[in-house]
Design a protein around this motif. Structure first.
Motif, PDB file in Angstrom:
ATOM      1  N   SER A 249      14.160   5.717  -6.093  1.00 24.91           N
ATOM      2  CA  SER A 249      13.875   6.653  -7.179  1.00 24.91           C
ATOM      3  C   SER A 249      13.412   8.003  -6.658  1.00 24.91           C
ATOM      4  N   GLY A 250      13.033   8.065  -5.367  1.00 22.95           N
ATOM      5  CA  GLY A 250      12.516   9.302  -4.797  1.00 22.95           C
ATOM      6  C   GLY A 250      11.009   9.426  -4.909  1.00 22.95           C
ATOM      7  N   GLU A 251      10.374   8.510  -5.614  1.00 25.59           N
ATOM      8  CA  GLU A 251       8.925   8.511  -5.756  1.00 25.59           C
ATOM      9  C   GLU A 251       8.375   7.155  -5.338  1.00 25.59           C
ATOM     10  N   GLY A 252       7.349   7.173  -4.475  1.00 24.30           N
ATOM     11  CA  GLY A 252       6.711   5.935  -4.060  1.00 24.30           C
ATOM     12  C   GLY A 252       7.514   5.191  -3.004  1.00 24.30           C
ATOM     13  N   PHE A 253       7.160   3.925  -2.835  1.00 20.24           N
ATOM     14  CA  PHE A 253       7.708   3.101  -1.764  1.00 20.24           C
ATOM     15  C   PHE A 253       8.052   1.715  -2.298  1.00 20.24           C
ATOM     16  N   ILE A 254       8.834   0.984  -1.533  1.00 17.92           N
ATOM     17  CA  ILE A 254       9.139  -0.411  -1.834  1.00 17.92           C
ATOM     18  C   ILE A 254       8.610  -1.277  -0.691  1.00 17.92           C
ATOM     19  N   ASN A 255       7.691  -2.167  -1.019  1.00 25.63           N
ATOM     20  CA  ASN A 255       7.243  -3.173  -0.056  1.00 25.63           C
ATOM     21  C   ASN A 255       8.213  -4.339  -0.164  1.00 25.63           C
ATOM     22  N   GLU A 256       8.985  -4.550   0.897  1.00 25.57           N
ATOM     23  CA  GLU A 256      10.161  -5.421   0.815  1.00 25.57           C
ATOM     24  C   GLU A 256      10.030  -6.652   1.709  1.00 25.57           C
ATOM     25  N   LEU A 257      10.374  -7.796   1.129  1.00 27.05           N
ATOM     26  CA  LEU A 257      10.453  -9.058   1.863  1.00 27.05           C
ATOM     27  C   LEU A 257      11.911  -9.275   2.241  1.00 27.05           C
ATOM     28  N   CYS A 258      12.147  -9.732   3.456  1.00 27.48           N
ATOM     29  CA  CYS A 258      13.531  -9.915   3.887  1.00 27.48           C
ATOM     30  C   CYS A 258      13.687 -11.233   4.638  1.00 27.48           C
ATOM     31  N   LEU A 259      14.507 -12.101   4.092  1.00 28.87           N
ATOM     32  CA  LEU A 259      14.842 -13.384   4.701  1.00 28.87           C
ATOM     33  C   LEU A 259      16.349 -13.400   4.939  1.00 28.87           C
ATOM     34  N   ARG A 260      16.760 -13.723   6.146  1.00 29.76           N
ATOM     35  CA  ARG A 260      18.175 -13.612   6.490  1.00 29.76           C
ATOM     36  C   ARG A 260      19.053 -14.666   5.834  1.00 29.76           C
ATOM     37  N   THR A 261      18.452 -15.648   5.205  1.00 30.76           N
ATOM     38  CA  THR A 261      19.242 -16.695   4.546  1.00 30.76           C
ATOM     39  C   THR A 261      18.953 -16.704   3.048  1.00 30.76           C
ATOM     40  N   GLY A 262      20.020 -16.895   2.286  1.00 34.27           N
ATOM     41  CA  GLY A 262      19.940 -17.040   0.837  1.00 34.27           C
ATOM     42  C   GLY A 262      21.080 -17.940   0.434  1.00 34.27           C
ATOM     43  N   THR A 263      22.098 -17.359  -0.208  1.00 28.58           N
ATOM     44  CA  THR A 263      23.282 -18.160  -0.522  1.00 28.58           C
ATOM     45  C   THR A 263      24.062 -18.514   0.747  1.00 28.58           C
ATOM     46  N   PHE A 264      23.804 -17.797   1.834  1.00 29.11           N
ATOM     47  CA  PHE A 264      24.363 -18.221   3.130  1.00 29.11           C
ATOM     48  C   PHE A 264      23.958 -19.657   3.429  1.00 29.11           C
TER      49      PHE A 264
ATOM     50  N   ARG B  85       1.603   4.142  -3.044  1.00 34.43           N
ATOM     51  CA  ARG B  85       1.078   4.686  -1.791  1.00 34.43           C
ATOM     52  C   ARG B  85       1.708   3.960  -0.617  1.00 34.43           C
ATOM     53  N   TYR B  86       1.678   4.601   0.543  1.00 36.26           N
ATOM     54  CA  TYR B  86       2.277   4.028   1.746  1.00 36.26           C
ATOM     55  C   TYR B  86       1.359   2.946   2.296  1.00 36.26           C
ATOM     56  N   MET B  87       1.904   1.772   2.526  1.00 33.51           N
ATOM     57  CA  MET B  87       1.147   0.622   3.016  1.00 33.51           C
ATOM     58  C   MET B  87       1.937  -0.051   4.118  1.00 33.51           C
ATOM     59  N   VAL B  88       1.234  -0.525   5.144  1.00 34.21           N
ATOM     60  CA  VAL B  88       1.892  -1.185   6.271  1.00 34.21           C
ATOM     61  C   VAL B  88       1.251  -2.550   6.503  1.00 34.21           C
ATOM     62  N   ASP B  89       2.091  -3.551   6.694  1.00 33.56           N
ATOM     63  CA  ASP B  89       1.601  -4.898   6.994  1.00 33.56           C
ATOM     64  C   ASP B  89       2.763  -5.697   7.552  1.00 33.56           C
ATOM     65  N   ALA B  90       2.478  -6.666   8.401  1.00 35.06           N
ATOM     66  CA  ALA B  90       3.538  -7.518   8.947  1.00 35.06           C
ATOM     67  C   ALA B  90       4.191  -8.367   7.864  1.00 35.06           C
ATOM     68  N   GLY B  91       3.496  -8.521   6.731  1.00 31.81           N
ATOM     69  CA  GLY B  91       4.022  -9.359   5.656  1.00 31.81           C
ATOM     70  C   GLY B  91       5.192  -8.764   4.910  1.00 31.81           C
ATOM     71  N   TRP B  92       5.469  -7.470   5.101  1.00 37.90           N
ATOM     72  CA  TRP B  92       6.603  -6.833   4.447  1.00 37.90           C
ATOM     73  C   TRP B  92       7.057  -5.658   5.291  1.00 37.90           C
ATOM     74  N   ARG B  93       8.207  -5.075   4.929  1.00 34.13           N
ATOM     75  CA  ARG B  93       8.621  -3.821   5.540  1.00 34.13           C
ATOM     76  C   ARG B  93       8.552  -2.737   4.463  1.00 34.13           C
ATOM     77  N   THR B  94       8.094  -1.557   4.855  1.00 37.28           N
ATOM     78  CA  THR B  94       7.852  -0.477   3.904  1.00 37.28           C
ATOM     79  C   THR B  94       9.038   0.472   3.900  1.00 37.28           C
ATOM     80  N   MET B  95       9.661   0.625   2.726  1.00 34.12           N
ATOM     81  CA  MET B  95      10.853   1.451   2.580  1.00 34.12           C
ATOM     82  C   MET B  95      10.592   2.512   1.515  1.00 34.12           C
ATOM     83  N   ASN B  96      11.328   3.611   1.574  1.00 40.64           N
ATOM     84  CA  ASN B  96      11.261   4.580   0.494  1.00 40.64           C
ATOM     85  C   ASN B  96      11.887   3.994  -0.764  1.00 40.64           C
ATOM     86  N   SER B  97      11.323   4.333  -1.909  1.00 43.54           N
ATOM     87  CA  SER B  97      11.931   3.931  -3.171  1.00 43.54           C
ATOM     88  C   SER B  97      13.169   4.771  -3.417  1.00 43.54           C
TER      89      SER B  97
END
Length: 272
Positions: free
Chosen positions: A48-63, A34-46
């Motif tokens: 797969s075409g079904e459902g959504f992806i609640n995504e965490l994004c940090l600009r640094t990793g191996t950088f 189901r579609y969910m909104v919160d400052a803790g993640w950004r909500t993207m379409n899956s």
């Protein structure tokens, strides 16, 4: 987007499994029906075409790994690739929490969960006992702690647990980083044989579009990257990381106003 395609490439098309892409940036995601909104993640379409992806994004990793190696330690990781193994060995010899050194990984500002472009990296607890192994481990721990914090917010909103995390991207080749990720989140980490899972996810979409498979579930089951290793969290170390996570979560609220004031100070320029 590439993050959601990466999720598809490691089979994140239903509840329970999350992905964590330890690439140049760190991008993690959890499928939601189901579609969910919160400052803790950004909500993207899956993808797969079904459902959504609640995504965490940090600009640094191996950088941030490369920044430490070149800018802080003065090493040349291209000419001396063994430098990364030496640093990891030094970091692996240290206890949970890097002997009291805690790092915030916002070298390029914060996206989830704080959405603050003025946020910057901080190392708290520096003392004379700390050396480069401590810095290197604290970097891994800071990034993993932010993922654990975000996963906890998503789990609470979904009402269903994350049972496993699939690690992809160049950083997933690090045994130590995968172990730290497992122990901060308290979940098994599965290392995919496919480093470039985003490209594989795009290929899965193309295969369904070409009619080679009936749907995304069938295509993902046939094409998703093989799991080559399962890393279980150590319960005692997970308990220690829960203590550290509580301290980590307190840092941003106490630093927020300083970040804003420091950004304003920098904006004024230098007067000689």
């Amino acid at each position: 987007g590439d993050g959601q395609a990466g999720g598809l490439g490691c089979g994140v098309i239903a509840t329970g499994r999350a992905y964590c892409n330890l690439g140049t940036a760190t991008v993690s995601g959890v499928w939601a029906g189901r579609y969910m909104v919160d400052a803790g993640w950004r909500t993207m379409n899956s993808a797969s075409g079904e459902g959504f992806i609640n995504e965490l994004c940090l600009r640094t990793g191996t950088f941030l790994t490369d920044w430490f190696v070149s800018s802080l330690f003065g090493l040349d990781g291209v000419a001396d690739p063994e430098a990364y193994r030496r640093l990891e060995a030094e970091a692996a010899a240290l206890p949970v929490g890097s002997d009291g050194l805690l790092l915030t990984p916002w070298w390029l500002g914060s996206m989830t969960p704080y959405w603050d472009n003025d946020a910057r990296g901080v190392m708290v607890g520096l003392s004379a006992e700390h050396g480069r192994g401590h810095f290197y481990r604290a970097k891994m721990e800071g990034i993993a702690l932010e993922q654990a914090l975000g996963f906890g917010k998503i789990e609470a909103a979904l009402g269903t647990p994350i049972t496993e995390i699939v690690a992809i991207g160049g950083g997933s080749r690090s045994d130590l980083w995968c172990q730290i990720l497992a122990e901060t989140a308290g979940r098994p980490v599965l290392r995919s044989s496919t480093v470039e899972a985003s490209s594989l996810g795009a290929g899965i979409c193309a295969a369904v579009g070409a009619g080679w498979f009936a749907d995304m579930n069938e295509a993902a089951a046939a094409m998703a990257g093989r799991i080559e290793r399962r890393i279980e969290p150590d319960p005692e170390r997970h308990g220690r990381y829960r203590e550290l996570l509580a301290l980590f979560e307190r840092l941003y609220p106490q630093l927020r106003s300083i970040y804003a004031d420091l950004a304003a100070f920098k904006q004024k320029g230098v007067r000689r």
